[in-house]
Design a protein around this motif. Structure first.
Motif, mmCIF file in Angstrom:
data_model
loop_
_atom_site.group_PDB
_atom_site.id
_atom_site.type_symbol
_atom_site.label_atom_id
_atom_site.label_comp_id
_atom_site.label_asym_id
_atom_site.label_seq_id
_atom_site.Cartn_x
_atom_site.Cartn_y
_atom_site.Cartn_z
ATOM 1 N N SER A 19 0.819 -1.210 0.000
ATOM 2 C CA SER A 19 0.000 0.000 0.000
ATOM 3 C C SER A 19 0.858 1.269 0.000
ATOM 4 O O SER A 19 0.429 2.316 -0.465
ATOM 5 C CB SER A 19 -0.908 -0.010 1.232
ATOM 6 N N THR A 20 2.080 1.160 0.517
ATOM 7 C CA THR A 20 2.977 2.326 0.528
ATOM 8 C C THR A 20 3.389 2.703 -0.894
ATOM 9 O O THR A 20 3.486 3.882 -1.233
ATOM 10 C CB THR A 20 4.225 2.023 1.384
ATOM 11 N N LEU A 21 3.614 1.676 -1.731
ATOM 12 C CA LEU A 21 4.010 1.938 -3.115
ATOM 13 C C LEU A 21 2.906 2.681 -3.857
ATOM 14 O O LEU A 21 3.153 3.611 -4.624
ATOM 15 C CB LEU A 21 4.326 0.623 -3.845
ATOM 16 N N ALA A 91 -1.679 8.953 3.268
ATOM 17 C CA ALA A 91 -1.543 7.612 3.838
ATOM 18 C C ALA A 91 -2.453 6.691 3.034
ATOM 19 O O ALA A 91 -3.412 7.158 2.419
ATOM 20 C CB ALA A 91 -1.948 7.607 5.314
ATOM 21 N N PRO A 92 -2.159 5.393 3.014
ATOM 22 C CA PRO A 92 -3.037 4.482 2.268
ATOM 23 C C PRO A 92 -4.393 4.313 2.962
ATOM 24 O O PRO A 92 -4.456 4.366 4.191
ATOM 25 C CB PRO A 92 -2.269 3.159 2.268
ATOM 26 N N ALA A 93 -5.448 4.118 2.182
ATOM 27 C CA ALA A 93 -6.780 3.886 2.762
ATOM 28 C C ALA A 93 -6.936 2.406 3.103
ATOM 29 O O ALA A 93 -7.831 1.718 2.619
ATOM 30 C CB ALA A 93 -7.873 4.344 1.808
ATOM 31 N N THR A 94 -6.039 1.912 3.937
ATOM 32 C CA THR A 94 -6.120 0.550 4.469
ATOM 33 C C THR A 94 -6.554 0.703 5.924
ATOM 34 O O THR A 94 -6.671 1.834 6.410
ATOM 35 C CB THR A 94 -4.728 -0.101 4.426
ATOM 36 N N ARG A 150 -6.968 5.403 -2.040
ATOM 37 C CA ARG A 150 -7.512 4.057 -2.261
ATOM 38 C C ARG A 150 -6.497 3.223 -3.049
ATOM 39 O O ARG A 150 -6.117 3.577 -4.170
ATOM 40 C CB ARG A 150 -8.832 4.130 -3.019
ATOM 41 N N PRO A 151 -6.063 2.105 -2.460
ATOM 42 C CA PRO A 151 -4.972 1.341 -3.068
ATOM 43 C C PRO A 151 -5.259 0.844 -4.492
ATOM 44 O O PRO A 151 -4.337 0.736 -5.294
ATOM 45 C CB PRO A 151 -4.787 0.160 -2.119
ATOM 46 N N ARG B 157 -10.103 -5.798 17.078
ATOM 47 C CA ARG B 157 -10.262 -4.927 15.912
ATOM 48 C C ARG B 157 -10.059 -5.713 14.622
ATOM 49 O O ARG B 157 -9.106 -6.476 14.487
ATOM 50 C CB ARG B 157 -9.235 -3.797 15.948
ATOM 51 N N GLU B 158 -10.965 -5.516 13.667
ATOM 52 C CA GLU B 158 -10.806 -6.150 12.359
ATOM 53 C C GLU B 158 -9.819 -5.324 11.549
ATOM 54 O O GLU B 158 -10.099 -4.198 11.171
ATOM 55 C CB GLU B 158 -12.154 -6.205 11.632
ATOM 56 N N ILE B 159 -8.643 -5.888 11.306
ATOM 57 C CA ILE B 159 -7.659 -5.154 10.511
ATOM 58 C C ILE B 159 -7.275 -5.967 9.286
ATOM 59 O O ILE B 159 -7.559 -7.159 9.216
ATOM 60 C CB ILE B 159 -6.386 -4.822 11.330
#
Ligand SMILES: Cc1cc2nc3c(=O)[nH]c(=O)nc-3n(C[C@H](O)[C@H](O)[C@H](O)COP(=O)(O)OP(=O)(O)OC[C@H]3O[C@@H](n4cnc5c(N)ncnc54)[C@H](O)[C@@H]3O)c2cc1C
Ligand SMILES: Cc1cc2nc3c(=O)[nH]c(=O)nc-3n(C[C@H](O)[C@H](O)[C@H](O)COP(=O)(O)OP(=O)(O)OC[C@H]3O[C@@H](n4cnc5c(N)ncnc54)[C@H](O)[C@@H]3O)c2cc1C
Lengths: 325, 249
Positions: A19-21, A91-94, A150-151, B157-159
């Motif tokens: 996700s960082t990429l 930041a990634p939307a994870t 959004r990834p 927490r759901e991660i």
């Protein structure tokens, strides 16, 4: 005005998360100078790989034992201290970025934008609302723009050829009112749902966890990740983090195969970005067929074993080129 | 323990969303509205705490126009002790909502703020985290299990990739994920009774919150729809097409 962008890196263990990429790709689209902040208990190898990537000016490292659990309370303070130095913080939307960035935004008194899928210009961004049934374009009036990316909407590429400087930043003190007491990570050797080239997803139709294994066997044959509808997760056929949809994961693989899934809008929100969609359902009027490139009407319990076996044969052929994750 | 639950009135999840032709937003005229499903889960959790004797007072709050009182009525019917509406025009932004919730949490001296993880209209997934930051409280987002003991909340927490369990010192903010519980149905007699109960009103001014928008909407557009493709007769045809037409296997 030239942009200065801070990317908050997500790590997986000691290394960089995919996700960082993706977030870096969005940062490149904004243009200007890009710095990356890596925070954690052990940041060495993530910082090293970032430093060798193109277009990065500086890798800023916050390393301290209390940053191990990636608790938002501790990380947000570290990130918020730097917001003022940048025109944009991404930041990634994870679940990592969704947990963290709103907290940073509130500390910095800034209204952020979630889940950006397109960057119009330095202050105008598009994000999906209503489970992807509408896209909202927002102009941000804040002095610093905070965005989660959004990834699936940006390319995941590691562009090599940089020599960024690495510098330490203040890691802060533990806030002390929250702590991680357990972490359960899926240890499966399947490709990850978010980044797999092929995803096979199952719905309520399977009827039991045992029968859901049929889907797992198909996934194994295709080197695919396993996804699920909410109904399948609720019923315990698949773990929570397999849920694809508005309130689960958004995926966009080369090939998405939906088996025994009706195609509720909440599910469609998570998968219509896929390149090719296959639907297998016994109801010819199931809404899932409305988005499928290839629809096969029939009973999954007859179709899946045949599909699994024939794919095994295909894969065994020497010229076979199965899509890899 | 005093618990504050946020409830937002949104377009019902079953409604087919239509984007207005002028791009100003989505159609809300004559559209069925209901409480955000995640907020019903948050509310159910708080009601169960009351039933278990952990929660002594349960306050439901909504930020919105007069019509949003309707979600407070169902909150009262479900088991809330008090209901508060904070006046706001349509679509206040998450940071403003968070500032209101934080101000109210302080004023009411609550021990726990329970929200949904996201509202299904704007899908922002911001308000809980922002509320926690403004209060300086710990946060437990995307909760699928919650236990309260000795002034602490234990939250699963759901991660991505699995599950994280955190322990938070109260007061704290927790946001509910889908699998925290299954909300009960509200019975008609309870609903009738709730109609007669008072709803307290507050204003952003009284709470000292500046509601100035920080972001402006340029337009709302319809995404490019995906076209339906073809039906295949059997597995052989499917595999043939996937390999030779789509080139994905
Ligand atoms: C707030 C909220 C958030 C939600 N978020 C999500 C989300 O993120 N993701 C998500 O997926 N859902 C989500 N949902 C749920 C969603 O609305 C649907 O209920 C869910 O997607 C239905 O799952 P399903 O398609 O597996 O089940 P069903 O709708 O029951 O469909 C089962 C399908 O299987 C077919 N079938 C049955 N037997 C067979 C057989 N033998 N062979 C072939 N086909 C068969 C049937 O024809 C049917 O089409 C959410 C709902 C709410 C209210
Ligand atoms: C001009 C304009 C600008 C906008 N700018 C943005 C923007 O910058 N970023 C953005 O993401 N959206 C923006 N929106 C969308 C909108 O303002 C957000 O509607 C909304 O306030 C909060 O998002 P959410 O409800 O999805 O919050 P979430 O953070 O998803 O909500 C989580 C939880 O917070 C609680 N909660 C939220 N709102 C309320 C409420 N009113 N009453 C009680 N509890 C509540 C609920 O428990 C809910 O489950 C904009 C809309 C307009 C019209």
């Amino acid at each position: 005005m030239t942009n200065t962008v801070l990317v908050v890196a997500e790590t997986a263990g000691d290394s960089l998360a995919a996700s960082t990429l993706v977030t870096l790709t969005a940062a490149r689209e904004l243009g200007g100078a890009i710095d990356v902040l890596v925070a954690g208990a052990q940041t060495g190898s993530a910082a090293e790989s970032l430093a060798s990537m193109a277009d990065i000016r500086c890798v800023r490292v916050a390393e301290a034992p209390h940053l191990a659990g990636a608790l938002a309370e501790d990380l947000a303070a570290v990130v918020a201290a730097h917001v003022g130095e940048y025109s944009h913080v991404l930041a990634p939307a994870t679940t990592f970025g969704k947990n963290l960035l709103p907290r940073v935004a509130a500390l910095a008194d800034i209204q952020m934008v979630s889940d950006v899928i397109s960057i119009r210009d330095a202050e105008t961004f598009v994000h999906p609302i209503y489970a992807g049934n509408a896209n909202e374009t927002l102009r941000v009036l804040e002095p610093h723009k905070l965005l989660t990316i959004r990834p699936t909407a940006f390319a995941k590429e590691a562009v090599a050829g940089g020599e960024a400087r690495v510098e330490p930043v203040e890691a802060g003190k533990p806030q002390g009112r929250s702590r991680e007491i357990d972490l359960q990570l899926d240890e499966s050797d399947r490709p990850q749902l978010e980044s797999a080239g092929v995803v096979v997803s199952g719905g309520r139709a399977f009827g039991s966890p045992e029968k859901f294994r049929l889907l797992e066997e198909l996934a194994a044959g295709l080197n695919a990740a396993v996804g699920a509808s909410r109904a399948a997760v609720d019923a315990g056929y698949a773990p929570n983090d397999c849920q694809v949809g508005q309130t689960g994961k958004v995926v966009a693989p080369e090939l998405y195969i939906a088996v025994g899934i009706s195609g509720a809008i909440q599910h469609l929100a998570g998968m219509t970005g896929s390149k090719v969609i296959v639907a297998i359902n016994k109801d010819p009027d199931a809404p899932i067929f409305g988005v499928a490139d290839y629809g096969l009407v029939g009973d999954l319990f007859e179709i899946l074993p045949e599909l699994r076996d024939k794919i095994r044969v295909l894969r065994g052929e020497p010229d076979s080129q199965l899509a890899e994750a | 323990m005093k618990v504050l639950v946020g409830v937002k009135r949104v377009i019902d999840y079953n409604v087919n969303i239509r984007v207005r032709a002028d791009g100003s937003g989505v159609e809300t005229e004559n559209v069925r509205m209901s409480a955000n499903p995640f907020d019903e889960i948050a509310l159910e959790e708080a009601v169960r705490m009351k039933e278990a004797g952990i929660c002594s007072e349960l306050i439901a709050v909504t930020v919105g126009d007069e019509a949003s009182q309707e979600v407070l009525r169902s909150a009262l019917a479900m088991g809330a002790d008090r209901a508060i509406r904070i006046h706001a025009e349509a679509s206040p932004q998450p940071l403003n909502v968070a500032a209101l919730l934080a101000a109210l949490a302080r004023e009411e001296a609550v021990d726990l703020v329970l929200l949904g993880k996201q509202a299904i209209d704007d899908d922002a997934n911001q308000t809980g985290q922002m509320t926690a930051a403004l209060l300086g409280w710990p946060q437990g987002t995307f909760a699928s299990e919650l236990t309260i003991e000795d002034g602490r909340a234990r939250v699963a927490r759901e991660i991505d990739g699995g599950q994280q369990t955190v322990e938070l010192e109260l007061p704290a903010v927790i946001t509910a994920d889908l699998r925290l519980n299954e909300p009960r149905f509200v019975k008609l007699p309870a609903m009738m009774k709730a109609k007669k109960r008072p709803i307290e009103e507050r204003t952003p001014e009284a709470l000292g919150v500046d509601m100035r928008p920080r972001v402006e909407r340029v337009e709302v557009s319809e995404p490019v729809p995906r076209e339906a493709g073809v039906r295949v007769a059997d597995v052989d045809e499917l595999l043939h097409k996937l390999r030779n037409e789509a080139g994905v296997i």
